[in-house]
Scaffold this motif. Sequence first.
Motif, PDB file in Angstrom:
ATOM      1  N   LEU A  99      -2.445  -6.073  -0.160  1.00 59.00           N
ATOM      2  CA  LEU A  99      -1.143  -5.417  -0.193  1.00 59.00           C
ATOM      3  C   LEU A  99      -0.713  -5.139   1.242  1.00 59.00           C
ATOM      4  O   LEU A  99      -1.509  -4.643   2.044  1.00 59.00           O
ATOM      5  CB  LEU A  99      -1.219  -4.104  -0.971  1.00 59.00           C
ATOM      6  N   VAL A 100       0.523  -5.466   1.557  1.00 58.74           N
ATOM      7  CA  VAL A 100       1.104  -5.194   2.872  1.00 58.74           C
ATOM      8  C   VAL A 100       2.032  -3.995   2.746  1.00 58.74           C
ATOM      9  O   VAL A 100       2.865  -3.934   1.826  1.00 58.74           O
ATOM     10  CB  VAL A 100       1.878  -6.416   3.404  1.00 58.74           C
ATOM     11  N   CYS A 101       1.898  -3.043   3.649  1.00 61.09           N
ATOM     12  CA  CYS A 101       2.671  -1.799   3.575  1.00 61.09           C
ATOM     13  C   CYS A 101       3.372  -1.528   4.908  1.00 61.09           C
ATOM     14  O   CYS A 101       3.123  -2.193   5.912  1.00 61.09           O
ATOM     15  CB  CYS A 101       1.748  -0.622   3.250  1.00 61.09           C
ATOM     16  N   SER A 102       4.239  -0.531   4.891  1.00 61.94           N
ATOM     17  CA  SER A 102       4.957  -0.115   6.103  1.00 61.94           C
ATOM     18  C   SER A 102       4.076   0.821   6.915  1.00 61.94           C
ATOM     19  O   SER A 102       4.310   2.025   7.013  1.00 61.94           O
ATOM     20  CB  SER A 102       6.279   0.560   5.728  1.00 61.94           C
ATOM     21  N   GLY A 103       3.036   0.261   7.499  1.00 65.67           N
ATOM     22  CA  GLY A 103       2.088   1.037   8.280  1.00 65.67           C
ATOM     23  C   GLY A 103       0.837   1.385   7.490  1.00 65.67           C
ATOM     24  O   GLY A 103       0.839   1.404   6.255  1.00 65.67           O
ATOM     25  N   GLY A 104      -0.238   1.666   8.230  1.00 63.09           N
ATOM     26  CA  GLY A 104      -1.488   2.029   7.582  1.00 63.09           C
ATOM     27  C   GLY A 104      -1.401   3.316   6.785  1.00 63.09           C
ATOM     28  O   GLY A 104      -2.069   3.468   5.757  1.00 63.09           O
ATOM     29  N   LYS A 105      -0.578   4.240   7.239  1.00 66.22           N
ATOM     30  CA  LYS A 105      -0.445   5.512   6.542  1.00 66.22           C
ATOM     31  C   LYS A 105       0.054   5.306   5.118  1.00 66.22           C
ATOM     32  O   LYS A 105      -0.366   5.999   4.185  1.00 66.22           O
ATOM     33  CB  LYS A 105       0.508   6.441   7.304  1.00 66.22           C
ATOM     34  N   VAL A 107      -0.567   2.713   3.236  1.00 66.50           N
ATOM     35  CA  VAL A 107      -1.692   2.217   2.440  1.00 66.50           C
ATOM     36  C   VAL A 107      -2.460   3.399   1.857  1.00 66.50           C
ATOM     37  O   VAL A 107      -2.780   3.441   0.656  1.00 66.50           O
ATOM     38  CB  VAL A 107      -2.627   1.340   3.289  1.00 66.50           C
ATOM     39  N   ILE A 108      -2.746   4.371   2.703  1.00 64.39           N
ATOM     40  CA  ILE A 108      -3.493   5.556   2.264  1.00 64.39           C
ATOM     41  C   ILE A 108      -2.701   6.343   1.233  1.00 64.39           C
ATOM     42  O   ILE A 108      -3.231   6.731   0.180  1.00 64.39           O
ATOM     43  CB  ILE A 108      -3.825   6.448   3.479  1.00 64.39           C
ATOM     44  N   PHE A 109      -1.440   6.576   1.523  1.00 62.88           N
ATOM     45  CA  PHE A 109      -0.605   7.361   0.612  1.00 62.88           C
ATOM     46  C   PHE A 109      -0.498   6.669  -0.746  1.00 62.88           C
ATOM     47  O   PHE A 109      -0.624   7.309  -1.799  1.00 62.88           O
ATOM     48  CB  PHE A 109       0.784   7.579   1.214  1.00 62.88           C
ATOM     49  N   ASN A 110      -0.259   5.366  -0.732  1.00 65.10           N
ATOM     50  CA  ASN A 110      -0.148   4.633  -1.993  1.00 65.10           C
ATOM     51  C   ASN A 110      -1.412   4.780  -2.829  1.00 65.10           C
ATOM     52  O   ASN A 110      -1.347   4.990  -4.045  1.00 65.10           O
ATOM     53  CB  ASN A 110       0.110   3.147  -1.727  1.00 65.10           C
ATOM     54  N   ALA A 111      -2.561   4.621  -2.191  1.00 67.18           N
ATOM     55  CA  ALA A 111      -3.828   4.672  -2.914  1.00 67.18           C
ATOM     56  C   ALA A 111      -4.059   6.038  -3.545  1.00 67.18           C
ATOM     57  O   ALA A 111      -4.437   6.147  -4.722  1.00 67.18           O
ATOM     58  CB  ALA A 111      -4.975   4.323  -1.975  1.00 67.18           C
ATOM     59  N   LEU A 112      -3.835   7.090  -2.772  1.00 73.28           N
ATOM     60  CA  LEU A 112      -4.091   8.432  -3.296  1.00 73.28           C
ATOM     61  C   LEU A 112      -3.042   8.845  -4.319  1.00 73.28           C
ATOM     62  O   LEU A 112      -3.362   9.441  -5.356  1.00 73.28           O
ATOM     63  CB  LEU A 112      -4.148   9.435  -2.145  1.00 73.28           C
ATOM     64  N   ALA A 113      -1.776   8.518  -4.061  1.00 70.51           N
ATOM     65  CA  ALA A 113      -0.718   8.873  -5.013  1.00 70.51           C
ATOM     66  C   ALA A 113      -0.896   8.133  -6.331  1.00 70.51           C
ATOM     67  O   ALA A 113      -0.538   8.650  -7.397  1.00 70.51           O
ATOM     68  CB  ALA A 113       0.651   8.570  -4.417  1.00 70.51           C
ATOM     69  N   GLU A 263      -2.779  -3.387  -7.834  1.00 72.65           N
ATOM     70  CA  GLU A 263      -1.636  -3.473  -8.754  1.00 72.65           C
ATOM     71  C   GLU A 263      -0.930  -2.130  -8.881  1.00 72.65           C
ATOM     72  O   GLU A 263       0.311  -2.058  -8.870  1.00 72.65           O
ATOM     73  CB  GLU A 263      -2.118  -3.952 -10.126  1.00 72.65           C
ATOM     74  N   ALA A 264      -1.701  -1.055  -8.980  1.00 74.33           N
ATOM     75  CA  ALA A 264      -1.104   0.275  -9.095  1.00 74.33           C
ATOM     76  C   ALA A 264      -0.379   0.665  -7.810  1.00 74.33           C
ATOM     77  O   ALA A 264       0.713   1.254  -7.847  1.00 74.33           O
ATOM     78  CB  ALA A 264      -2.195   1.300  -9.419  1.00 74.33           C
ATOM     79  N   MET A 265      -0.958   0.336  -6.675  1.00 70.38           N
ATOM     80  CA  MET A 265      -0.323   0.643  -5.392  1.00 70.38           C
ATOM     81  C   MET A 265       0.974  -0.153  -5.214  1.00 70.38           C
ATOM     82  O   MET A 265       1.967   0.368  -4.703  1.00 70.38           O
ATOM     83  CB  MET A 265      -1.297   0.349  -4.253  1.00 70.38           C
ATOM     84  N   GLN A 269       4.730   1.284  -4.712  1.00 69.18           N
ATOM     85  CA  GLN A 269       5.531   0.865  -3.565  1.00 69.18           C
ATOM     86  C   GLN A 269       6.863   0.253  -4.008  1.00 69.18           C
ATOM     87  O   GLN A 269       7.883   0.404  -3.328  1.00 69.18           O
ATOM     88  CB  GLN A 269       4.739  -0.132  -2.716  1.00 69.18           C
ATOM     89  N   GLY A 270       6.844  -0.397  -5.165  1.00 68.00           N
ATOM     90  CA  GLY A 270       8.066  -0.988  -5.676  1.00 68.00           C
ATOM     91  C   GLY A 270       9.135   0.034  -6.003  1.00 68.00           C
ATOM     92  O   GLY A 270      10.337  -0.288  -6.015  1.00 68.00           O
ATOM     93  N   GLN A 271       8.746   1.261  -6.276  1.00 70.19           N
ATOM     94  CA  GLN A 271       9.700   2.334  -6.544  1.00 70.19           C
ATOM     95  C   GLN A 271       9.866   3.271  -5.348  1.00 70.19           C
ATOM     96  O   GLN A 271      10.537   4.291  -5.451  1.00 70.19           O
ATOM     97  CB  GLN A 271       9.239   3.141  -7.769  1.00 70.19           C
ATOM     98  N   GLN A 272       9.248   2.905  -4.247  1.00 68.48           N
ATOM     99  CA  GLN A 272       9.258   3.783  -3.071  1.00 68.48           C
ATOM    100  C   GLN A 272      10.002   3.123  -1.915  1.00 68.48           C
ATOM    101  O   GLN A 272      11.161   3.434  -1.650  1.00 68.48           O
ATOM    102  CB  GLN A 272       7.801   4.109  -2.690  1.00 68.48           C
ATOM    103  N   THR A 273       9.369   2.172  -1.226  1.00 73.02           N
ATOM    104  CA  THR A 273      10.002   1.508  -0.085  1.00 73.02           C
ATOM    105  C   THR A 273      10.282   0.035  -0.340  1.00 73.02           C
ATOM    106  O   THR A 273      10.965  -0.602   0.461  1.00 73.02           O
ATOM    107  CB  THR A 273       9.100   1.586   1.156  1.00 73.02           C
ATOM    108  N   SER A 274       9.717  -0.527  -1.406  1.00 76.96           N
ATOM    109  CA  SER A 274       9.691  -1.986  -1.614  1.00 76.96           C
ATOM    110  C   SER A 274       8.907  -2.620  -0.473  1.00 76.96           C
ATOM    111  O   SER A 274       8.065  -1.973   0.144  1.00 76.96           O
ATOM    112  CB  SER A 274      11.101  -2.543  -1.740  1.00 76.96           C
TER     113      SER A 274
END
Length: 405
Positions: A99-105, A107-113, A263-265, A269-274
Amino acid sequence: MTAPVHELNRFLAEAKPSATYKVMDRVAGRRAAGDRIISLCAGEPDFDTPAHVCEAGIAAIRAGHTRYTQVAGLRALREAVAGKFQRENGLDVDWRNTLVCSGGKQVIFNALAATLNEGDEVVVPAPYWVSYPEIVQLCGGRAMTVACGAESGFKLTPDALQASITSRTRWLILNSPSNPTGAVYSRSELQALAEVLLAHPQVLVLSDDIYEHLIFDGIEFFTLAQVEPRLRERVLTMNGVSKAYAMTGWRIGFGTGPGWLIEAMEKLQGQQTSGACTISQHAALAALTGPQDFIDQSRTAFQRRRDMVVDLLNRAPGLHCEVPQGAFYAFAACKDLLGRITPAGTKLNSDEDVVNALLDEANVATVHGSAFGLGPYVRIAYALGDAPLRAACEAIHRFSQALAD
């Protein structure tokens, strides 16, 4: 203006702002007023992004690659991320499990949320990066900090891990090399932690490897899922281009883990930043697949800076600094400065008092160790050129030498 607490989400209301950014804001204010400040507070390489990476971003703009990408990232970038984990970390990774995210932070937020429910616990070794416990808080969990002092090399021991796990434990966060200490876990140390984790199948592990390429003295890097394959279905291994390729502002982080978690992350992300910035993704692709000589060059520079900074700090009266094995931070103990008086008449009762006085009276910006969960320490980022680093350390020496009993 401060919002009434009852107007805020209660998890946000209880979270604390980043101590690092608070100091950076003070620095910006002082500089705007005309003061000359040497800032040692930001975790950001001072080097320019490699030229071929910048050119890839420019080429993406010119080619019209300015539209949305898939939420999880460009397939070509995800394949490059999978290749990076295969090549550098020995992980058998399929691009679909990235999964590619808008920064490493993120990635962490997605996983925990995506995984925490209210009251779930996350084991966070201290000292820790300031955002770990706050992200846990924002996601409704409880950060269970475990003090890891100099006697253990600022690293979590198997006994301390075992004692911290309860029936509510959902995650362990590991960061190696560490922000703020530069501590690096060896293969044997990770294996010892893995033996504890194997007995607790409910515990997921977030391995934050963002400083992976900044390791000194020929020390070899290992990550948990590499050391113990039996844990791979419970480990999220995260990384990014910000530190290794001097791309902090490009905002690209990435991770790999079990399919259900990725998949959950992605769903979140699809409902957050895309998807992350398209242009930045093309630049990150060039970083991962292009020439890698920049990494060795920056590592050599950081090791030289580390040696200079640690030497100079250990000459300053009242400071003691262990030699960090990685990252670009020195974590200097300042307990012998407490109780003393600065030339301006300020009594130093805490490490926060020390860093405030350093900024106010020596024009050097640092961050207090207690913000990272362990005081009294001062965190110094040596992500500056040799000349300003030396000037900053000399100013710190003069400050400590001028203190009165």
